[in-house]
Write a protein that holds these residues in place. Structure first.
Motif, PDB file in Angstrom:
ATOM      1  N   GLY A  86       0.854  -1.190   0.000  1.00 26.08           N
ATOM      2  CA  GLY A  86       0.000   0.000   0.000  1.00 26.08           C
ATOM      3  C   GLY A  86       0.883   1.231   0.000  1.00 26.08           C
ATOM      4  N   ARG A  87       0.682   2.099   0.982  1.00 24.23           N
ATOM      5  CA  ARG A  87       1.511   3.312   1.104  1.00 24.23           C
ATOM      6  C   ARG A  87       2.682   3.121   2.064  1.00 24.23           C
ATOM      7  NH1 ARG A  87      -1.602   8.775   0.463  1.00 24.23           N
ATOM      8  NH2 ARG A  87      -2.936   8.207  -1.288  1.00 24.23           N
ATOM      9  N   ARG A  88       2.797   1.922   2.616  1.00 17.31           N
ATOM     10  CA  ARG A  88       3.874   1.629   3.572  1.00 17.31           C
ATOM     11  C   ARG A  88       5.007   0.902   2.868  1.00 17.31           C
ATOM     12  NH1 ARG A  88       0.482  -1.312   8.093  1.00 17.31           N
ATOM     13  NH2 ARG A  88       1.808  -2.899   7.202  1.00 17.31           N
ATOM     14  N   TRP A  89       6.213   1.047   3.411  1.00 19.10           N
ATOM     15  CA  TRP A  89       7.398   0.376   2.889  1.00 19.10           C
ATOM     16  C   TRP A  89       8.030  -0.425   4.002  1.00 19.10           C
ATOM     17  CZ3 TRP A  89       8.857   0.499  -2.173  1.00 19.10           C
ATOM     18  CH2 TRP A  89       8.197   1.426  -2.982  1.00 19.10           C
ATOM     19  N   HIS A  90       8.572  -1.584   3.643  1.00 17.13           N
ATOM     20  CA  HIS A  90       9.294  -2.370   4.630  1.00 17.13           C
ATOM     21  C   HIS A  90      10.426  -3.133   3.955  1.00 17.13           C
ATOM     22  CE1 HIS A  90       5.918  -5.099   3.458  1.00 17.13           C
ATOM     23  NE2 HIS A  90       6.882  -5.984   3.401  1.00 17.13           N
ATOM     24  N   LEU A  91      11.278  -3.716   4.800  1.00 20.28           N
ATOM     25  CA  LEU A  91      12.360  -4.583   4.328  1.00 20.28           C
ATOM     26  C   LEU A  91      12.513  -5.699   5.344  1.00 20.28           C
ATOM     27  CD1 LEU A  91      14.898  -3.734   6.287  1.00 20.28           C
ATOM     28  CD2 LEU A  91      15.199  -1.939   4.635  1.00 20.28           C
ATOM     29  N   PHE A  92      13.398  -6.648   5.042  1.00 23.28           N
ATOM     30  CA  PHE A  92      13.607  -7.785   5.930  1.00 23.28           C
ATOM     31  C   PHE A  92      15.038  -7.807   6.423  1.00 23.28           C
ATOM     32  CE2 PHE A  92       9.936  -8.897   3.433  1.00 23.28           C
ATOM     33  CZ  PHE A  92       9.084  -9.417   4.390  1.00 23.28           C
ATOM     34  N   ARG A  93      15.186  -7.901   7.756  1.00 23.76           N
ATOM     35  CA  ARG A  93      16.486  -7.953   8.413  1.00 23.76           C
ATOM     36  C   ARG A  93      16.660  -9.356   8.989  1.00 23.76           C
ATOM     37  NH1 ARG A  93      16.993  -3.768  13.156  1.00 23.76           N
ATOM     38  NH2 ARG A  93      15.169  -4.859  13.932  1.00 23.76           N
ATOM     39  N   LEU A  94      17.899  -9.887   8.925  1.00 27.41           N
ATOM     40  CA  LEU A  94      18.173 -11.158   9.590  1.00 27.41           C
ATOM     41  C   LEU A  94      18.032 -10.929  11.090  1.00 27.41           C
ATOM     42  CD1 LEU A  94      21.231 -12.499   7.558  1.00 27.41           C
ATOM     43  CD2 LEU A  94      18.854 -13.205   7.411  1.00 27.41           C
ATOM     44  N   LYS A  95      17.331 -11.832  11.768  1.00 25.16           N
ATOM     45  CA  LYS A  95      17.058 -11.677  13.195  1.00 25.16           C
ATOM     46  C   LYS A  95      18.342 -11.753  14.017  1.00 25.16           C
ATOM     47  CE  LYS A  95      12.329 -13.297  13.612  1.00 25.16           C
ATOM     48  NZ  LYS A  95      11.448 -14.252  14.278  1.00 25.16           N
ATOM     49  N   ASP A  96      18.399 -10.941  15.073  1.00 28.06           N
ATOM     50  CA  ASP A  96      19.512 -10.993  16.021  1.00 28.06           C
ATOM     51  C   ASP A  96      19.521 -12.346  16.700  1.00 28.06           C
ATOM     52  OD1 ASP A  96      20.242  -8.362  15.517  1.00 28.06           O
ATOM     53  OD2 ASP A  96      18.992  -7.570  17.131  1.00 28.06           O
ATOM     54  N   GLY A  97      20.672 -13.015  16.728  1.00 26.79           N
ATOM     55  CA  GLY A  97      20.802 -14.279  17.422  1.00 26.79           C
ATOM     56  C   GLY A  97      20.169 -15.458  16.699  1.00 26.79           C
ATOM     57  N   ASP A  98      19.508 -15.216  15.557  1.00 30.45           N
ATOM     58  CA  ASP A  98      18.875 -16.294  14.790  1.00 30.45           C
ATOM     59  C   ASP A  98      18.915 -15.907  13.323  1.00 30.45           C
ATOM     60  OD1 ASP A  98      17.393 -18.329  13.697  1.00 30.45           O
ATOM     61  OD2 ASP A  98      15.480 -17.676  14.545  1.00 30.45           O
ATOM     62  N   GLU A  99      20.111 -15.948  12.732  1.00 30.23           N
ATOM     63  CA  GLU A  99      20.265 -15.499  11.362  1.00 30.23           C
ATOM     64  C   GLU A  99      19.694 -16.474  10.349  1.00 30.23           C
ATOM     65  OE1 GLU A  99      23.978 -13.786  10.347  1.00 30.23           O
ATOM     66  OE2 GLU A  99      23.691 -12.197  11.799  1.00 30.23           O
ATOM     67  N   GLY A 100      18.963 -17.504  10.817  1.00 29.92           N
ATOM     68  CA  GLY A 100      18.266 -18.411   9.928  1.00 29.92           C
ATOM     69  C   GLY A 100      16.864 -17.921   9.616  1.00 29.92           C
ATOM     70  N   HIS A 101      16.460 -16.785  10.221  1.00 27.13           N
ATOM     71  CA  HIS A 101      15.124 -16.241  10.008  1.00 27.13           C
ATOM     72  C   HIS A 101      15.217 -14.723   9.831  1.00 27.13           C
ATOM     73  CE1 HIS A 101      14.251 -20.116  11.878  1.00 27.13           C
ATOM     74  NE2 HIS A 101      13.134 -20.071  11.157  1.00 27.13           N
ATOM     75  N   VAL A 102      14.199 -14.160   9.175  1.00 24.00           N
ATOM     76  CA  VAL A 102      14.161 -12.713   8.963  1.00 24.00           C
ATOM     77  C   VAL A 102      13.017 -12.102   9.749  1.00 24.00           C
ATOM     78  CG1 VAL A 102      15.214 -12.764   6.675  1.00 24.00           C
ATOM     79  CG2 VAL A 102      12.725 -12.961   6.878  1.00 24.00           C
TER      80      VAL A 102
END
Length: 189
Positions: A86-102
């Motif tokens: 929509g009018r929002r923007w986002h991105l995905f960061r690798l999780k702290d302490g669990d870089e197998g998930h975003v």
């Protein structure tokens, strides 16, 4: 220059000159701004003084980028890392302490130039987006919060995690004052 943009201009202002030919560019400065508007085109004539010209020839066609404002020491991300909702923007960061998930990070965009976008603010999981956070830059539109990923070009330990899937690239965020970080490959599990 279109009449509506003349208020942002002043003599002495920096101007970037760009061509389609690789390696050709230049810098100029606004010398003067015509006092009247061309009634036919709705534009105002602006005269530039060339300061630096790399590979430019007399009569070359150039695109002009006029610098109206600058922001120092800002957080930049590749445009490809941003996902519109929509009018929002986002991105995905690798999780702290669990870089197998975003994790999904909602962001506010600032200036854009080329393939880089300034991030004014971004938060998720209780902490804001910051320099050196590892973010997905390719394939982000196929992810959701908590998606499993595998880093392919990271450390050997990171390469052993996960079980494959679609490919996505990952890169660290950066500030405008330092070069881009090396890109890693991420696989969506």
């Amino acid at each position: 220059v279109p009449e509506r943009q003349v208020a942002q201009l002043k003599p002495g202002q920096l101007v970037r000159l760009m061509t389609d030919e690789e390696g050709s560019s230049g810098e100029a400065e606004i010398e003067r701004i015509a006092p009247s508007v061309d009634a036919t085109t709705g534009t105002v004539k602006v005269t530039l003084v060339l300061r630096r010209a790399k590979g430019l020839r007399p009569g070359s066609f150039v695109r002009v980028g006029i610098v109206t404002d600058t922001h120092d020491d800002v957080l930049l991300v590749p445009r490809s890392s941003l996902v519109a909702e929509g009018r929002r923007w986002h991105l995905f960061r690798l999780k702290d302490g669990d870089e197998g998930h975003v994790e999904l990070i909602e962001v506010a965009r600032g200036f854009e130039e080329g393939d880089r976008v300034e991030i004014l603010e971004g938060s998720g999981a209780g902490r804001p987006l910051s320099e050196n956070d590892r973010i997905v830059v390719t394939g982000a539109s196929s992810l959701s919060d908590g998606s499993a990923v595998q880093v392919l070009n990271g450390t050997p330990e990171e390469q052993d995690e996960g079980d494959g899937g679609d490919q996505a690239e990952e890169q660290s965020t950066e500030t405008a004052s330092r070069p881009a970080a090396e890109e890693d490959q991420v696989v969506v599990a």
